[in-house]
Design an enzyme around this catalytic site. Structure first.
Site, PDB file in Angstrom:
ATOM      1  CB  THR A 125       7.040   5.299  -3.880  1.00  0.00           C
ATOM      2  OG1 THR A 125       6.454   3.780  -3.640  1.00  0.00           O
ATOM      3  CG2 THR A 125       6.130   5.442  -5.513  1.00  0.00           C
ATOM      4  CB  SER A 164      -0.941  -0.169   1.316  1.00  0.00           C
ATOM      5  OG  SER A 164      -1.264   1.283   1.353  1.00  0.00           O
ATOM      6  CB  VAL A 173       8.422  -0.288   4.293  1.00  0.00           C
ATOM      7  CG1 VAL A 173       8.983  -1.306   3.627  1.00  0.00           C
ATOM      8  CG2 VAL A 173       8.626  -0.379   6.049  1.00  0.00           C
ATOM      9  CB  CYS A 174       4.367   1.729   0.586  1.00  0.00           C
ATOM     10  SG  CYS A 174       4.200  -0.139   1.093  1.00  0.00           S
ATOM     11  CG  ASP A 175       6.360   7.376   1.768  1.00  0.00           C
ATOM     12  OD1 ASP A 175       5.371   8.385   1.394  1.00  0.00           O
ATOM     13  OD2 ASP A 175       7.674   7.989   2.004  1.00  0.00           O
TER      14      ASP A 175
END
Length: 167
Positions: A64, A54, A59-61
């Site tokens: 990306t 998500s 971590v996804c932020d």
């Protein structure tokens, strides 16, 4: 099949595990404007496919952002970030964070990508964290299924693989 945990708990991945040397499976996901996007839409480019559970998590932020920073420096490479977040949420996140080099794509409708690349988490209907590099000839040249979905991928190895594929 790759073994993955989510917050320490084993999860079941649905689909086919992709390996280096495989022909890259095609898929259909949605762009931020709800138009369909397939692997063929980026034919002729090296694709670094960054898969995140998500976009709205730490971590996804970071993942990306990191690939966004590197994307501008590798000629001939497209960075695709794929999650099951709604296209509206992805568009809002990109606008709020000023990201220009990463294309966010949503697999929420059909989980076509998740099944084709073996990253669909059955128990959560999220995608497991992974990175794939697909060359200009649609061959997979790099694969990382991150063993714990809340951990970071190996950024350096993925970026190096994309650079090598772009030569």
């Amino acid at each position: 099949m790759a073994k993955v945990t989510f917050k320490g708990n084993p999860v079941t991945l649905v689909g086919n595990e992709v390996k280096v040397g495989d022909a890259a499976p095609n898929f259909t996901v949605l762009a931020n404007d709800l138009s369909p996007v397939t692997l063929d839409d980026t034919k002729g480019f090296v694709r670094l496919i960054s898969v995140v559970p998500s976009i709205d998590t730490g971590v996804c932020d970071a993942q990306t952002r990191r690939f966004n920073e590197e994307a501008g420096s590798i000629e001939g490479v497209k960075v695709l970030t794929i999650s099951v977040d709604l296209p509206f949420a992805q568009k809002r996140w990109c606008a709020a964070n000023g990201l220009e080099n990463v294309v966010t794509l949503s697999d929420h409708r059909d989980v076509s990508f998740g099944q084709a690349y073996g990253v669909l988490i059955q128990e959560l209907r999220l995608l497991a964290r992974a990175v794939f590099v697909v060359d200009r000839n649609d061959r997979v040249t790099y694969v990382e299924y991150v063993s714990e979905a809340t951990n970071h991928p190996n950024y350096e190895a993925a970026i190096e693989a994309a650079k090598q594929a772009a030569q």
